[in-house]
Design a protein around this motif. Structure first.
Motif, mmCIF file in Angstrom:
data_model
loop_
_atom_site.group_PDB
_atom_site.id
_atom_site.type_symbol
_atom_site.label_atom_id
_atom_site.label_comp_id
_atom_site.label_asym_id
_atom_site.label_seq_id
_atom_site.Cartn_x
_atom_site.Cartn_y
_atom_site.Cartn_z
ATOM 1 N N ASP A 270 66.084 48.505 36.547
ATOM 2 C CA ASP A 270 67.502 48.320 36.860
ATOM 3 C C ASP A 270 68.392 49.210 36.008
ATOM 4 O OD1 ASP A 270 67.167 46.034 38.719
ATOM 5 O OD2 ASP A 270 66.279 45.130 36.929
ATOM 6 N N VAL A 271 67.865 49.620 34.871
ATOM 7 C CA VAL A 271 68.676 50.477 33.998
ATOM 8 C C VAL A 271 67.758 51.452 33.265
ATOM 9 C CG1 VAL A 271 68.618 48.756 32.111
ATOM 10 C CG2 VAL A 271 70.396 50.507 32.110
ATOM 11 N N VAL A 272 68.246 52.669 33.152
ATOM 12 C CA VAL A 272 67.558 53.649 32.311
ATOM 13 C C VAL A 272 68.465 53.926 31.122
ATOM 14 C CG1 VAL A 272 66.682 56.001 32.116
ATOM 15 C CG2 VAL A 272 66.341 54.706 34.242
ATOM 16 N N ILE A 273 67.933 53.684 29.933
ATOM 17 C CA ILE A 273 68.708 53.993 28.734
ATOM 18 C C ILE A 273 68.279 55.377 28.275
ATOM 19 C CG2 ILE A 273 69.449 53.172 26.465
ATOM 20 C CD1 ILE A 273 68.280 50.445 27.156
ATOM 21 N N GLY A 274 69.248 56.289 28.280
ATOM 22 C CA GLY A 274 68.924 57.673 27.959
ATOM 23 C C GLY A 274 69.844 58.233 26.898
ATOM 24 N N TYR A 275 69.649 59.502 26.599
ATOM 25 C CA TYR A 275 70.507 60.180 25.633
ATOM 26 C C TYR A 275 71.520 61.038 26.376
ATOM 27 C CZ TYR A 275 66.801 58.970 22.317
ATOM 28 O OH TYR A 275 65.892 58.301 21.562
ATOM 29 N N GLY A 276 72.792 60.854 26.020
ATOM 30 C CA GLY A 276 73.831 61.647 26.665
ATOM 31 C C GLY A 276 74.330 62.733 25.736
ATOM 32 N N SER A 277 75.587 63.124 25.942
ATOM 33 C CA SER A 277 76.117 64.227 25.151
ATOM 34 C C SER A 277 76.435 63.802 23.728
ATOM 35 C CB SER A 277 77.366 64.787 25.825
ATOM 36 O OG SER A 277 78.301 63.747 25.994
ATOM 37 N N ILE B 295 72.212 54.033 32.354
ATOM 38 C CA ILE B 295 72.324 54.520 33.731
ATOM 39 C C ILE B 295 71.798 53.470 34.701
ATOM 40 C CG2 ILE B 295 71.730 56.396 35.323
ATOM 41 C CD1 ILE B 295 73.363 57.285 32.871
ATOM 42 N N ARG B 296 72.659 53.038 35.616
ATOM 43 C CA ARG B 296 72.241 52.002 36.546
ATOM 44 C C ARG B 296 72.164 52.497 37.995
ATOM 45 N NH1 ARG B 296 76.177 47.957 33.470
ATOM 46 N NH2 ARG B 296 76.611 49.950 32.469
ATOM 47 N N GLU C 51 73.522 41.980 26.251
ATOM 48 C CA GLU C 51 74.141 42.697 27.355
ATOM 49 C C GLU C 51 73.115 43.574 28.079
ATOM 50 O OE1 GLU C 51 75.082 42.757 24.224
ATOM 51 O OE2 GLU C 51 77.167 42.102 24.052
ATOM 52 N N VAL C 52 72.169 44.109 27.318
ATOM 53 C CA VAL C 52 71.165 44.987 27.920
ATOM 54 C C VAL C 52 70.131 44.160 28.685
ATOM 55 C CG1 VAL C 52 69.372 46.705 27.431
ATOM 56 C CG2 VAL C 52 71.551 46.780 26.194
ATOM 57 N N ARG C 53 69.740 43.042 28.100
ATOM 58 C CA ARG C 53 68.809 42.147 28.799
ATOM 59 C C ARG C 53 69.393 41.697 30.135
ATOM 60 N NH1 ARG C 53 64.652 38.974 25.384
ATOM 61 N NH2 ARG C 53 64.490 40.316 23.571
ATOM 62 N N ALA C 54 70.710 41.476 30.127
ATOM 63 C CA ALA C 54 71.365 40.995 31.348
ATOM 64 C C ALA C 54 71.325 42.037 32.461
ATOM 65 C CB ALA C 54 72.809 40.612 31.034
ATOM 66 N N MET C 55 71.097 43.287 32.107
ATOM 67 C CA MET C 55 71.073 44.338 33.130
ATOM 68 C C MET C 55 69.779 44.301 33.935
ATOM 69 S SD MET C 55 72.508 47.625 31.105
ATOM 70 C CE MET C 55 74.101 47.603 30.307
ATOM 71 N N GLY C 56 68.751 43.659 33.397
ATOM 72 C CA GLY C 56 67.483 43.580 34.122
ATOM 73 C C GLY C 56 66.397 44.414 33.484
ATOM 74 N N ARG C 57 65.483 44.910 34.324
ATOM 75 C CA ARG C 57 64.337 45.674 33.806
ATOM 76 C C ARG C 57 64.810 47.043 33.320
ATOM 77 N NH1 ARG C 57 61.711 45.924 39.295
ATOM 78 N NH2 ARG C 57 63.954 46.119 39.633
ATOM 79 N N ALA C 58 64.283 47.440 32.185
ATOM 80 C CA ALA C 58 64.795 48.675 31.583
ATOM 81 C C ALA C 58 63.700 49.716 31.403
ATOM 82 C CB ALA C 58 65.427 48.364 30.224
ATOM 83 N N ALA C 59 64.121 50.980 31.494
ATOM 84 C CA ALA C 59 63.282 52.089 31.049
ATOM 85 C C ALA C 59 64.064 52.792 29.950
ATOM 86 C CB ALA C 59 63.008 53.052 32.186
ATOM 87 N N GLN D 187 58.170 40.206 20.997
ATOM 88 C CA GLN D 187 59.575 40.392 21.333
ATOM 89 C C GLN D 187 59.748 40.878 22.768
ATOM 90 O OE1 GLN D 187 62.152 39.507 19.184
ATOM 91 N NE2 GLN D 187 60.350 38.629 18.193
ATOM 92 N N ILE D 188 58.750 41.560 23.291
ATOM 93 C CA ILE D 188 58.789 41.976 24.692
ATOM 94 C C ILE D 188 57.419 41.704 25.314
ATOM 95 C CG2 ILE D 188 60.583 43.752 24.486
ATOM 96 C CD1 ILE D 188 58.368 45.850 24.368
ATOM 97 N N GLU D 189 57.414 41.571 26.639
ATOM 98 C CA GLU D 189 56.159 41.351 27.365
ATOM 99 C C GLU D 189 55.438 42.700 27.517
ATOM 100 O OE1 GLU D 189 55.276 38.435 29.448
ATOM 101 O OE2 GLU D 189 56.769 37.265 28.331
ATOM 102 N N SER D 190 54.140 42.622 27.623
ATOM 103 C CA SER D 190 53.367 43.837 27.820
ATOM 104 C C SER D 190 53.811 44.554 29.096
ATOM 105 C CB SER D 190 51.884 43.471 27.918
ATOM 106 O OG SER D 190 51.144 44.615 28.222
ATOM 107 N N GLY D 191 54.132 45.819 28.994
ATOM 108 C CA GLY D 191 54.495 46.617 30.160
ATOM 109 C C GLY D 191 55.875 46.325 30.722
ATOM 110 N N ALA D 192 56.625 45.451 30.067
ATOM 111 C CA ALA D 192 57.934 45.069 30.613
ATOM 112 C C ALA D 192 58.935 46.211 30.529
ATOM 113 C CB ALA D 192 58.469 43.857 29.873
ATOM 114 N N VAL D 193 58.769 47.082 29.552
ATOM 115 C CA VAL D 193 59.713 48.177 29.384
ATOM 116 C C VAL D 193 59.003 49.483 29.739
ATOM 117 C CG1 VAL D 193 61.191 49.407 27.757
ATOM 118 C CG2 VAL D 193 60.933 46.922 27.576
ATOM 119 N N LYS D 194 59.594 50.226 30.659
ATOM 120 C CA LYS D 194 59.017 51.518 31.058
ATOM 121 C C LYS D 194 59.535 52.603 30.099
ATOM 122 C CE LYS D 194 57.280 50.160 35.179
ATOM 123 N NZ LYS D 194 57.220 48.728 34.811
#
Lengths: 277, 393, 331
Positions: B173-180, B186-187, B212-220, B239-246
């Protein structure tokens, strides 16, 4: 120049235990000049310190008409209050203050007074009650509705009994359902409900409402229904503070520094402020 | 000074062996110097390193830590766990240049009253030779050169492509990336061009625990070579499930480089300690190092607790020393070497060096790779009979 | 005619001050960056090739940790021991105009109603020698808050770079004039101040927006990347929030930050600012609405340090630009 953060030393004159975790303490200035010069208005607060542990903010819960020292009341919840819990007669604590605006007792003259309090909010109401009783001719009928979760959580119970014997004073005590004991003679219910049942007249009245946010929230519709304007309803905010003199930057509620322009506000004033408390 | 220096020794001892050994020394009239103050704890496993730091902070000249011999622990394994921790704590103190001659470890049984007497005598005599313990003053000539924050360059196009695919396939549901200038969340596939990988100092795993990030759903998350290890540790610590975060890996893995650490360790201990004093003097306790660390997920940090105050909150020399020791040691066997703390420090303290010292000890002593296997037991949470103890009397 | 001084002579002057026991603080290299630090060696003084130090000069008037007073508990009695106040004169040398401008702003908070003597005493003993900027970076926004690269606000002396390693010395106050008396040469050149950054936003628009939009999604959105550290506040020339704690027999005040989750936490567990969004909002409100309402001045000098030092690249500027944008959207 005086260091504004340096406290005056006070000697503990008496400690009274109210509940399993609430005590009140009476203190006197160690310095005779301090004692002589000290004046405050009911509703103001002080910053009390336990040396080695830190400072905490409490309302001065004695009446400003009493000349012998001052009193404060606290619940044991943190580092400083745990240290204060251990103090005994003769110990020394620090005091800075008085700070804040206090109740507009002059403006309240000639009015009926309604006091609504919940739990540990009795002390900041107590000082106003005693002030009114000490100046009995200046004020009309006095109604006190005070509630706590259980009978064991009520504070100043002896004084509640004493006030109820005074002329034109009506005291209603209540506890949350399930908090009563077999020989409980007071009401059972929450402060807003019990107060509405009591059918107090709104004419020429002012109300002082202090308690947990949920109590205040539920009391406001009751006061609205009985027709008391919000400008006549007062409360005292409890924002976290460190300095007490408008510098440390944490007690503000929107543009208002609670330590200087508060802690006493009318509900009308609060409505104009952002929900930052 | 005309007075003879009488060292103050604090002995942290376990209740079941060493305390009884000390007691026996008393009842059998074995005299030992009165310089020692005994603090009794249930077990050597309970002797937290913060107690040692606190003792020095408030006036100890040396500290003795003692418990039951291996195999004798009243709670079976408390002393083995203690030994493990000291094995990792000592390398941390060493890189800080702490005078190791002031810290003594011993196994003393309830019957060894004579060993208690002899140990205390030795510690007192050695400390008398050393003189009083003092936190060093920073060097007076100049300031540490520190490390320039260096920037890596990453290929943003591939990361954008992968992020787009994941979002379009609704894998996440969201990709957390590096911006400028920092992290971007990114949703929508059409927003992936915000991932420019220009400012990549942080480890994005630090955001995974946020409400707030957890509320966004599955994250990469985009991961630099060292970053993904954080997910392994978070999984190990439930703290996280196996494979839950891409993950969307960026950059090529480099080689571990300990040359800066070795250069520091080449200095005499007193100089190291003084150098760190100068570095820590700049610390304002903004806690950026803690806040950006994916491993610092505690709801309330020990530095923010005040009943009791374990670590002074004031950014004073001793307060800062206690804080940085605690931060580094709480990361023992957990730090993945992402360097986010270094990136975050506004006053340029090379915090990485502390983490590296513990990291290297973990790798060398336990052959443990922090970021490899989520099922592997943390080296700080277990022990082995063969753990070395040449530093214990 | 103007007064000038060469950088060599300025260094000699700094060395003289140090010799005389004056505490000199100046920009220097440390920790892989430029920082304001006490000057030990006048050769370390930086006079060019930096935009803004990573910290602010406020710590020399309002230190990060300061003993308010000490006490001794003796049985049931307590003895208070006044903090040993220092009257050591100090010179802040080569501070940027955005740092110097913060002091007149901070004077308000430390002196409204009751005066903070600890701050005032240092203020009285400090002479501020400002070094005008010759360059700016993408984080600078002094011109948006009414200042500029050669602003004299808060300065006792303004040094404006000339060519060939020389500075024009413009005395702003009597204190500054006496500091440089007899140490300068006269010349007929006049330094030109460098151009400042293009204005990025209008403070009034920010004030209007933040006063009217206490609840607005922009706060939470911009706080997403905020990690909740105090790097912005601790390196800000104007942030002044503090905590008071008891440690080792002293009552101490330390810098605090509105971005910490504990900042407003009540003993009851209630927190009026429960998330990073409300904490970011407080920082903007305090700087652009609350402080101007109370003291008539913005609590920001546009130094850009909050953005420069933010691990997540935030700081106030991106949010201020976003607010300005929001404010100009058709309703």
């Amino acid at each position: 120049m005086k260091n504004i953060y340096q406290p005056d030393l006070m000697e503990v004159a008496a400690v009274q235990r109210h509940t399993a975790d609430v005590k009140s303490v009476k203190v006197r200035f160690r310095d005779a000049d301090c004692a002589q010069q000290f004046q405050f208005r009911v509703g103001q607060f002080g910053i009390f310190s336990s040396f080695g542990y830190g400072e905490s903010v409490f309302n001065i819960c004695s009446s400003s008409t009493w000349s012998d020292g001052l009193e404060f009341c606290f619940r044991k919840t943190g580092r400083v209050t745990e240290a204060l819990w251990e103090i005994e007669e003769g110990d020394t604590i620090g005091f800075r203050g008085p700070y804040g605006n206090g109740y507009p007792v002059e403006a309240w003259k000639g009015k009926n007074l309604i006091f609504l309090g919940g739990g540990i909010a009795m002390p900041p109401i107590r000082c106003a009650i005693w002030y009114a009783l000490e100046n009995r001719a200046d004020y009309g009928d006095i109604t006190i509705v005070y509630g706590a979760r259980t009978v064991a959580d009520l504070v100043y119970v002896n004084e509640l009994a004493e006030w109820s014997k005074r002329e034109r004073v009506r005291v209603i005590q209540c506890v949350d359902p399930g908090g009563e004991t077999p020989n409980w003679t007071g009401e059972i219910g929450f402060v807003p409900t019990v107060f509405e049942r009591a059918q107090v007249a709104a004419e020429n009245s002012v109300a002082l409402v202090i308690g947990p946010p949920i109590m205040i929230k539920n009391t406001m519709p009751v006061l609205d229904r009985m027709g008391l304007p919000r400008a006549s309803v007062y409360t005292s905010l409890e924002n976290r503070m460190k300095c007490g003199v408008g510098k440390c930057g944490r007690c503000n509620c929107g543009p208002v520094y609670v330590c200087k322009e508060g802690p006493v506000f009318t509900m009308e004033e609060l409505a104009a402020l952002p929900q930052d408390y | 000074m005309s007075e003879v220096f009488e060292p103050r020794i604090v002995a942290f001892v376990c209740n079941w062996c060493t305390y009884l050994g000390a007691d026996l020394a008393g009842t059998t009239r074995l005299e030992y110097p009165a310089n020692v103050r005994i603090v009794r704890l249930p077990c050597s496993g309970r002797i937290d390193f913060n107690l040692l730091i606190k003792a020095f902070e408030i006036g100890a000249d040396a500290v003795l830590v003692s418990g039951c011999h291996p195999g004798d622990c009243h709670y079976n394994t408390g002393n083995y766990h203690a030994r493990r921790r000291w094995m990792l704590f000592r390398p941390l103190l060493e890189v800080l240049g702490f005078d190791m001659r002031r810290l003594h470890f011993a196994w003393i049984s309830a019957a060894e009253s004579r060993k208690f007497q002899q140990t205390v005598k030795q510690v007192v005599e050695e400390t008398r030779q050393l003189g009083p313990y003092q936190y060093p003053a920073p060097p007076t000539d100049s300031y540490g050169a520190g490390r320039e924050p260096h920037k890596n360059h990453f290929d943003a196009a591939a990361a954008q492509q992968r992020a787009r695919e994941m979002l379009e396939a609704k894998e996440v549901d969201v990709v957390i990336g590096y911006g400028s200038s920092g992290p971007v969340f990114i949703r929508r596939p059409e927003d992936v061009d915000q991932i420019t990988c220009e400012e990549t100092g942080l480890n994005l795993a630090a955001y995974l625990g946020r409400k707030e990030v957890r509320a966004m759903g599955r994250a990469a998350i985009l991961t630099k070579p060292m970053d993904a290890g954080a997910l392994v540790v978070l999984e190990r610590e439930s703290q996280i499930e196996s494979g839950a975060v891409k993950t969307i890996p960026i950059g090529e893995p480099g080689k571990g480089d300990f040359s800066d650490l070795d250069a520091l360790l080449a200095l005499p201990p007193a100089e190291r300690m003084a150098w760190w004093a100068g570095e820590f003097a700049r610390c304002t306790r903004c806690y950026a190092c803690r806040q950006v660390c994916p491993m610092c997920y505690c709801e309330r940090c020990i530095a923010d607790k005040n009943r009791p105050v374990v670590i002074d909150t004031s950014p004073t020399p001793v307060g800062n020393f206690a804080w940085h020791v605690t931060r580094a040691f709480h990361l023992a066997g957990r730090c993945v070497g992402c360097g986010a703390c270094n990136h975050a420090c506004p006053v340029g303290i090379d915090l990485r060096l502390l983490n590296m010292a513990v990291h290297r000890a973990v790798a060398e002593q336990f052959d443990f790779n922090v970021g490899a296997d989520p099922k592997a037991e943390s080296p700080i949470g277990c022990w082995a009979p063969a753990d070395h103890e040449e530093f214990i009397r | 005619m103007s007064e000038i001084i060469s950088s060599d002579n300025l260094r000699k002057l700094a060395a003289e001050w140090i010799e005389q026991g004056v505490r000199v603080a100046a920009p220097q290299h440390a920790g892989g960056r430029v920082l304001y630090l006490p000057l030990k060696n006048s050769a370390d003084l930086l006079l060019d090739a930096f935009i803004h130090p990573a910290n602010s000069a406020k710590e020399f008037l309002f230190p990060k940790s300061e003993t308010l007073y000490a006490y001794r508990v003796e049985g049931q009695d307590v003895k208070l021991v006044e903090a040993p106040g220092t009257e050591t004169p100090q010179v802040l040398l080569g501070v940027r105009p955005c740092d110097a401008a913060a002091f007149p702003i901070l004077d308000h908070i430390f002196n409204w109603d009751c005066a903070d003597e600890l701050y005032n005493r240092r203020r009285r003993n400090t002479t501020i020698v400002v070094l005008a900027c010759s360059a700016h970076d993408a984080n600078c926004f002094c011109t948006s808050v009414g200042l500029g690269p050669a602003s004299e606000r808060g300065a006792d002396v303004l040094l404006v770079p000339l060519t060939n390693d020389t500075f024009e010395v413009r005395s702003v106050t009597e204190k500054g004039r006496s500091l440089f008396a007899g140490k300068t040469q006269t010349d007929n050149v006049a330094a030109m101040a460098a151009a400042g950054p293009e204005p990025r936003f209008a403070p009034d628009a920010v004030r209007k927006f933040s006063a009217a939009n206490f609840e607005h999604p922009i706060w939470g959105e911009h706080a997403l990347a905020c990690v909740g550290c105090g790097a912005c506040a601790h390196t800000c020339p104007t942030c002044h929030c503090f905590d008071i704690v008891d440690e080792h027999g002293e009552r101490v005040r330390n810098w605090d930050s509105c971005q910490f989750s504990l900042f407003t936490l009540h003993a009851s567990g209630h927190n009026p600012r429960p998330d990073q969004g409300s904490r970011q909002r407080q920082r903007i409100l305090h700087k652009f609405s609350i402080y101007p309402d109370k003291f008539g001045e913005i609590l920001c000098t546009g130094c850009g340090n909050c953005t420069r030092n933010c691990p997540a690249g935030l700081g106030v500027l991106p949010l201020l630009i976003a607010i300005e944008h929001e404010e100009h959207l058709p309703a």
